[in-house]
Design an enzyme around this catalytic site. Sequence first.
Site, PDB file in Angstrom:
ATOM      1  N   ALA A   1       0.690  -1.330  -0.094  1.00 55.80           N
ATOM      2  CA  ALA A   1       0.077   0.146   0.113  1.00 55.80           C
ATOM      3  C   ALA A   1       0.944   1.060   0.034  1.00 55.80           C
ATOM      4  O   ALA A   1       2.000   1.381   0.785  1.00 55.80           O
ATOM      5  CB  ALA A   1      -0.882   0.106   1.219  1.00 55.80           C
TER       6      ALA A   1
ATOM      7  N   ASP B   1      17.574   1.084 -12.219  1.00 57.78           N
ATOM      8  CA  ASP B   1      16.587   2.063 -13.071  1.00 57.78           C
ATOM      9  C   ASP B   1      16.087   2.925 -11.672  1.00 57.78           C
ATOM     10  O   ASP B   1      14.772   3.093 -11.582  1.00 57.78           O
ATOM     11  CB  ASP B   1      15.636   1.306 -13.851  1.00 57.78           C
TER      12      ASP B   1
END
Length: 288
Positions: free
Chosen positions: A87, A193
């Site tokens: 979440a 990344d």
Amino acid sequence: MITEEVARLTGREVVEARRLSGGDTAAAFAARLDDGTEVFAKSAPPSMPGATAAEAASLRWLAEPGAVPVPEVLGASEDVLVTEHVAAASPTARAAEELGRGLARLHDAGAPAHGSAPPGGPADAWIGLAPMRNEPEQDWPAFFARHRVQPYVRRAVDSGAIGTESARVLDRVCERLPELAGPAEPPSRLHGDLWSGNVHWGREAAWLIDPAAHGGHRETDLAMLHLFGCPQLDRVVATYQEVRPLSDGWRERIALHQLFPLLVHAVLFGGGYGAQAARAAERALRSH
């Protein structure tokens, strides 16, 4: 359908699924299983063979105890990846500080070589929508020039995103990489990344998602955080330095390490990214 693949991979029935927004490489879903577990699932397009295997291997490799949390891989097939669902929450100072410490520990976990792929991961991987080759080299300058700069310069020139003069500047950087790279360091375990969108702020910690993991230079991850911004970045860097201080001159080398993501963006999106990569190359050359 993706719900059927999620059920197959997890061994549980999917009772609810909803499409999530965002992302440029795959369709993403949140799903609830029949035991109440919330999972995250993404499907890779056919144009990206090996992407799911590469990401699953990356996540497993980055799951280093005591480092930065990453979602657990719950299942992976040729084109679908299922992980635990985390979440979202707002960034906090405490989470930023733990991110810095954890990132230093992750880098310190090391890699077999500069350019090595994660265990079980393919050499031909992806960064966003762009193909990315992981090929071990004897040192970081050789790896960075051969597999992170030169292939993307060629693609950017072919697409018109970079002109010939800018390409010559980038070639000069590659020629001088041994002297521009700073002190030699052992290969670090990189996210690969690490832009701000791949730092997922949970309720109690920052998580790393969507990696393009490989062995490389730790300054590359930090340079990408600086390129696209990161909440409370000063705190992240300060606590990183507490665990594993960076070599002198690292700030002057930020532009050098930013060449790879800028060239990837030039190849994918064109526009001003090619010019931005050329300016970064010029800064790198002036810094030494």
